[in-house]
Scaffold this motif. Structure first.
Motif, short mmCIF file in Angstrom:
data_model
loop_
_atom_site.label_atom_id
_atom_site.label_comp_id
_atom_site.label_asym_id
_atom_site.label_seq_id
_atom_site.Cartn_x
_atom_site.Cartn_y
_atom_site.Cartn_z
N THR A 25 0.86 -1.18 0.00
CA THR A 25 0.00 0.00 0.00
C THR A 25 0.89 1.23 0.00
O THR A 25 1.88 1.28 0.74
N PHE A 26 0.55 2.20 -0.82
CA PHE A 26 1.22 3.51 -0.78
C PHE A 26 0.13 4.56 -0.64
O PHE A 26 -0.88 4.52 -1.36
N ILE A 27 0.34 5.48 0.29
CA ILE A 27 -0.60 6.58 0.47
C ILE A 27 0.17 7.86 0.71
O ILE A 27 1.19 7.87 1.42
N TYR A 28 -0.30 8.94 0.08
CA TYR A 28 0.32 10.24 0.29
C TYR A 28 -0.07 10.79 1.65
O TYR A 28 -1.19 10.59 2.12
N ASP A 29 0.84 11.51 2.27
CA ASP A 29 0.59 12.19 3.53
C ASP A 29 -0.40 13.33 3.28
O ASP A 29 -0.28 14.07 2.29
N ASP A 30 -1.38 13.48 4.16
CA ASP A 30 -2.40 14.53 4.00
C ASP A 30 -1.79 15.92 3.92
O ASP A 30 -2.20 16.76 3.12
N ASN A 31 -0.79 16.20 4.76
CA ASN A 31 -0.14 17.52 4.73
C ASN A 31 0.59 17.74 3.41
O ASN A 31 0.60 18.86 2.89
N TYR A 32 1.21 16.70 2.89
CA TYR A 32 1.91 16.82 1.62
C TYR A 32 0.93 17.19 0.50
O TYR A 32 1.25 18.02 -0.36
N LEU A 33 -0.23 16.59 0.52
CA LEU A 33 -1.23 16.89 -0.52
C LEU A 33 -1.69 18.34 -0.47
O LEU A 33 -2.18 18.86 -1.47
N GLN A 34 -1.52 19.01 0.67
CA GLN A 34 -1.93 20.41 0.82
C GLN A 34 -0.90 21.40 0.29
O GLN A 34 -1.23 22.56 0.06
N TYR A 35 0.36 20.95 0.10
CA TYR A 35 1.39 21.86 -0.43
C TYR A 35 0.99 22.32 -1.82
O TYR A 35 0.61 21.50 -2.66
N LYS A 36 1.13 23.61 -2.07
CA LYS A 36 0.74 24.10 -3.41
C LYS A 36 1.68 23.58 -4.49
O LYS A 36 1.29 23.45 -5.63
N ASP A 37 2.92 23.28 -4.14
CA ASP A 37 3.90 22.78 -5.11
C ASP A 37 4.11 21.28 -5.01
O ASP A 37 5.14 20.76 -5.46
N ALA A 38 3.18 20.56 -4.40
CA ALA A 38 3.33 19.11 -4.23
C ALA A 38 3.46 18.44 -5.60
O ALA A 38 2.74 18.76 -6.54
N MET A 39 4.39 17.51 -5.67
CA MET A 39 4.63 16.74 -6.89
C MET A 39 4.42 15.27 -6.57
O MET A 39 4.76 14.82 -5.48
N PRO A 40 3.92 14.50 -7.52
CA PRO A 40 3.82 13.06 -7.28
C PRO A 40 5.22 12.46 -7.20
O PRO A 40 6.15 12.95 -7.84
N VAL A 41 5.37 11.40 -6.42
CA VAL A 41 6.68 10.74 -6.35
C VAL A 41 6.99 10.05 -7.67
O VAL A 41 8.14 9.80 -7.99
N SER A 42 5.95 9.74 -8.43
CA SER A 42 6.10 9.08 -9.72
C SER A 42 4.89 9.40 -10.58
O SER A 42 3.78 9.61 -10.05
N LEU A 43 5.07 9.41 -11.88
CA LEU A 43 3.92 9.61 -12.78
C LEU A 43 2.94 8.45 -12.67
O LEU A 43 1.76 8.61 -12.97
N THR A 44 3.41 7.30 -12.23
CA THR A 44 2.52 6.14 -12.07
C THR A 44 1.76 6.18 -10.74
O THR A 44 0.90 5.33 -10.51
#
Length: 112
Positions: A25-44
């Protein structure tokens, strides 16, 4: 027994990767998703709040593990099993080339 990793994108805590008997399982951190410049760790693994699940280690993370002679040296030095991809990831990808770093959950540090 479940094993867990903390995923950083540059200096930011980006998410969490877990291995259980059922898979990964991989899940993004909620705070990370709030960053305006958040980037995915991978395009996949595009940014989303829902967890990603897979029976096998996600190809992006598996691709971070060294191959060939470098993998052989690492396996021999740390006495790692070649078929334990999660252990290889945790041991060998703390300072991976690129923006993503992986730490075992119990080793999280505030100043990464």
């Amino acid at each position: 027994m479940a094993r867990h990793a903390i995923i950083y994108y540059k200096e930011n805590l980006a998410g969490y990767l877990s291995e259980t008997d059922e898979g990964y399982t991989f899940i993004y951190d909620d705070n990370y998703l709030q960053y305006k410049d958040a980037m995915p760790v991978s395009l996949t693994l595009p940014l989303q709040s829902k967890a990603y699940e897979s029976r096998v280690l996600f190809s992006f993370f598996d691709g971070l593990i060294p191959e060939g002679w470098l993998l052989n040296v690492a396996q021999n030095y740390w006495k790692l099993k070649g078929n334990d991809r999660f252990e290889l990831l945790l041991t060998l990808c703390r300072d991976a080339i690129g923006a993503v770093s992986i730490l075992p959950q119990e080793e999280e540090v505030a100043d990464v």
